[in-house]
Design an enzyme around this catalytic site. Structure first.
Site, PDB file in Angstrom:
ATOM      1  N   THR A 115      -0.344  -8.770 -11.770  1.00  0.00           N
ATOM      2  CA  THR A 115      -1.552  -9.113 -11.008  1.00  0.00           C
ATOM      3  C   THR A 115      -2.716  -8.193 -11.400  1.00  0.00           C
ATOM      4  O   THR A 115      -2.532  -7.176 -12.077  1.00  0.00           O
ATOM      5  CB  THR A 115      -1.313  -8.963  -9.491  1.00  0.00           C
ATOM      6  OG1 THR A 115      -1.041  -7.580  -9.207  1.00  0.00           O
ATOM      7  CG2 THR A 115      -0.184  -9.826  -9.006  1.00  0.00           C
ATOM      8  N   LYS A 116      -3.898  -8.576 -10.918  1.00  0.00           N
ATOM      9  CA  LYS A 116      -5.111  -7.781 -11.160  1.00  0.00           C
ATOM     10  C   LYS A 116      -4.892  -6.349 -10.664  1.00  0.00           C
ATOM     11  O   LYS A 116      -5.254  -5.367 -11.320  1.00  0.00           O
ATOM     12  CB  LYS A 116      -6.261  -8.438 -10.387  1.00  0.00           C
ATOM     13  CG  LYS A 116      -7.607  -7.852 -10.604  1.00  0.00           C
ATOM     14  CD  LYS A 116      -8.633  -8.730  -9.872  1.00  0.00           C
ATOM     15  CE  LYS A 116      -9.886  -7.944  -9.576  1.00  0.00           C
ATOM     16  NZ  LYS A 116     -10.760  -8.655  -8.632  1.00  0.00           N
ATOM     17  N   PHE A 117      -4.268  -6.242  -9.498  1.00  0.00           N
ATOM     18  CA  PHE A 117      -3.991  -4.926  -8.917  1.00  0.00           C
ATOM     19  C   PHE A 117      -3.108  -4.096  -9.848  1.00  0.00           C
ATOM     20  O   PHE A 117      -3.366  -2.916 -10.102  1.00  0.00           O
ATOM     21  CB  PHE A 117      -3.297  -5.116  -7.556  1.00  0.00           C
ATOM     22  CG  PHE A 117      -2.893  -3.825  -6.927  1.00  0.00           C
ATOM     23  CD1 PHE A 117      -3.797  -3.087  -6.179  1.00  0.00           C
ATOM     24  CD2 PHE A 117      -1.612  -3.322  -7.108  1.00  0.00           C
ATOM     25  CE1 PHE A 117      -3.430  -1.884  -5.621  1.00  0.00           C
ATOM     26  CE2 PHE A 117      -1.234  -2.119  -6.552  1.00  0.00           C
ATOM     27  CZ  PHE A 117      -2.149  -1.398  -5.800  1.00  0.00           C
ATOM     28  N   ASP A 126       3.938   0.657  -8.288  1.00  0.00           N
ATOM     29  CA  ASP A 126       3.641   1.455  -9.489  1.00  0.00           C
ATOM     30  C   ASP A 126       3.462   2.931  -9.107  1.00  0.00           C
ATOM     31  O   ASP A 126       2.905   3.708  -9.869  1.00  0.00           O
ATOM     32  CB  ASP A 126       2.411   0.926 -10.239  1.00  0.00           C
ATOM     33  CG  ASP A 126       1.132   1.020  -9.421  1.00  0.00           C
ATOM     34  OD1 ASP A 126       1.187   1.415  -8.225  1.00  0.00           O
ATOM     35  OD2 ASP A 126       0.057   0.695  -9.974  1.00  0.00           O
ATOM     36  N   ASP A 145       0.853  -1.204   0.000  1.00  0.00           N
ATOM     37  CA  ASP A 145       0.000   0.000   0.000  1.00  0.00           C
ATOM     38  C   ASP A 145       0.882   1.245   0.000  1.00  0.00           C
ATOM     39  O   ASP A 145       1.719   1.416   0.894  1.00  0.00           O
ATOM     40  CB  ASP A 145      -0.913  -0.012   1.221  1.00  0.00           C
ATOM     41  CG  ASP A 145      -1.814  -1.239   1.218  1.00  0.00           C
ATOM     42  OD1 ASP A 145      -2.673  -1.345   0.328  1.00  0.00           O
ATOM     43  OD2 ASP A 145      -1.625  -2.120   2.086  1.00  0.00           O
TER      44      ASP A 145
HETATM   45  C1  LIG Z   1      -2.023  -3.106  -2.690  1.00  0.00           C
HETATM   46  S1  LIG Z   1      -2.188  -4.710  -2.160  1.00  0.00           S
HETATM   47  C2  LIG Z   1      -1.120  -5.632  -3.248  1.00  0.00           C
HETATM   48  C3  LIG Z   1      -1.485  -7.081  -3.346  1.00  0.00           C
HETATM   49  C4  LIG Z   1      -0.568  -7.994  -4.151  1.00  0.00           C
HETATM   50  N1  LIG Z   1       0.764  -8.063  -3.578  1.00  0.00           N
HETATM   51  C5  LIG Z   1      -0.495  -7.610  -5.607  1.00  0.00           C
HETATM   52  O1  LIG Z   1       0.605  -7.275  -6.079  1.00  0.00           O
HETATM   53  O2  LIG Z   1      -1.514  -7.661  -6.300  1.00  0.00           O
HETATM   54  C6  LIG Z   1      -1.274  -4.702  -0.629  1.00  0.00           C
HETATM   55  C7  LIG Z   1      -1.714  -5.800   0.319  1.00  0.00           C
HETATM   56  O3  LIG Z   1      -0.827  -5.863   1.442  1.00  0.00           O
HETATM   57  C8  LIG Z   1      -1.575  -6.252   2.580  1.00  0.00           C
HETATM   58  N2  LIG Z   1      -0.812  -5.822   3.766  1.00  0.00           N
HETATM   59  C9  LIG Z   1      -0.409  -4.555   4.051  1.00  0.00           C
HETATM   60  N3  LIG Z   1       0.311  -4.529   5.182  1.00  0.00           N
HETATM   61  C10 LIG Z   1       0.376  -5.822   5.624  1.00  0.00           C
HETATM   62  C11 LIG Z   1       0.977  -6.435   6.762  1.00  0.00           C
HETATM   63  N4  LIG Z   1       1.661  -5.719   7.654  1.00  0.00           N
HETATM   64  N5  LIG Z   1       0.836  -7.761   6.930  1.00  0.00           N
HETATM   65  C12 LIG Z   1       0.133  -8.485   6.016  1.00  0.00           C
HETATM   66  N6  LIG Z   1      -0.455  -7.970   4.913  1.00  0.00           N
HETATM   67  C13 LIG Z   1      -0.339  -6.646   4.731  1.00  0.00           C
HETATM   68  C14 LIG Z   1      -2.912  -5.551   2.409  1.00  0.00           C
HETATM   69  O4  LIG Z   1      -3.948  -6.197   3.114  1.00  0.00           O
HETATM   70  C15 LIG Z   1      -3.110  -5.616   0.880  1.00  0.00           C
HETATM   71  O5  LIG Z   1      -3.902  -6.716   0.505  1.00  0.00           O
END
Ligand SMILES: C[S@@+](CC[C@H](N)C(=O)[O-])C[C@H]1O[C@@H](n2cnc3c(N)ncnc32)[C@H](O)[C@@H]1O
Length: 241
Positions: free
Chosen positions: A218-220, A177, A141
């Site tokens: 990925t979808k994201f 990104d 994030d």
């Molecule tokens: C923006 S998404 C990206 C998902 C995936 N890595 C992708 O590339 O499509 C970031 C993810 O990190 C998870 N996340 C953020 N901080 C985290 C933490 N400390 N422990 C576990 N998950 C975490 C969030 O719940 C979220 O689903």
């Protein structure tokens, strides 16, 4: 002492720790819920038990950790393409965990395990030092607003923790990104000279690594691409003395 320590009078240093995520409610589908009910107990690990790859996977294959795996696409991709790797994922978002479990069931994948907890707790409590061959953190994030930057995962204290857990010769792979976050990641990583940026080692600018075969789009990421975002891969090899 861990934050789980309940001894009366002892300090609880992480009780008020700033987290890098907010667990969103998110819509969970009936099949994801079924996966959480039926499959999660089989594949879930918990940070109160020391991670033992031989016991969990029954082999001594390399261990790759995917932090914040979202829907788990990169884990499934790796499990299908690198069957001789043990894959461990960490994610706090229940629909994403359910989605991954359904994909594991669909493809009959047995080389993935997961934690549904804060990655900081898992790294601090479950993994021994020098126990990981690769750590992948894809599209963490970005926390765009300046006042939220303290929530970003890629900060010096977190990288110091990750550095302890990766073995000599292991890999840390970051992707984002959001260019300002990529630049901030590079700045943080410069405080850790044992991590060698692969692009820099090849005489290229630090943010210029191409997406390697083990990282799928990925979808994201596709959503970002539609908005014109360019992805940046920062890939490091760790040299420990
Ligand atoms: C923006 S998404 C990206 C998902 C995936 N890595 C992708 O590339 O499509 C970031 C993810 O990190 C998870 N996340 C953020 N901080 C985290 C933490 N400390 N422990 C576990 N998950 C975490 C969030 O719940 C979220 O689903």
């Amino acid at each position: 002492m861990s934050e789980h320590d309940s001894t009366p009078g002892t300090q609880r240093p992480y009780t008020h720790r700033i987290r890098s995520f907010v667990v969103r409610g998110g819509k969970i589908t009936p099949s994801q819920q079924r996966a959480l009910n039926e499959l999660l107990p089989k594949y879930q690990l918990t940070s109160d038990v020391p991670f033992d790859a031989k016991r969990v996977f029954g082999n001594h294959n390399p261990v790759w950790l995917d932090i914040g795996f979202g829907n788990g696409e990169s884990l499934v991709h790796a499990a299908l393409n690198d069957p001789d790797v043990n894959l461990v994922g960490i994610e706090v978002h229940p629909p994403g965990v359910g989605h991954l479990l359904l994909e594991m069931e669909k493809h009959g994948l047995e080389n993935i395990r997961l934690y549904q907890e804060d990655a900081v707790d898992v790294l601090e409590n479950a993994f021994a030092d020098d126990s990981l061959d690769a750590v992948h953190i894809y599209f963490p994030d970005p926390w765009h607003k300046k006042r939220h930057h303290k929530r970003r995962l890629i900060r010096p204290d977190f990288v110091a923790l990750v550095e302890k857990k990766i073995r000599h010769g292991g890999r840390l792979h970051l992707a984002t990104d959001w260019l300002p976050y990529a630049e901030a990641m590079h700045e943080v990583m410069q405080q850790f000279p044992a991590f060698r940026n692969q692009a820099v080692a090849a005489g290229e600018p630090p943010l210029s690594s191409a997406r390697p075969p083990w990282r799928p789009v990925t979808k994201f990421e596709r959503r970002g691409q539609k908005l014109g975002h360019k992805s940046h891969d920062l890939i490091y090899t760790l040299r420990k003395l």
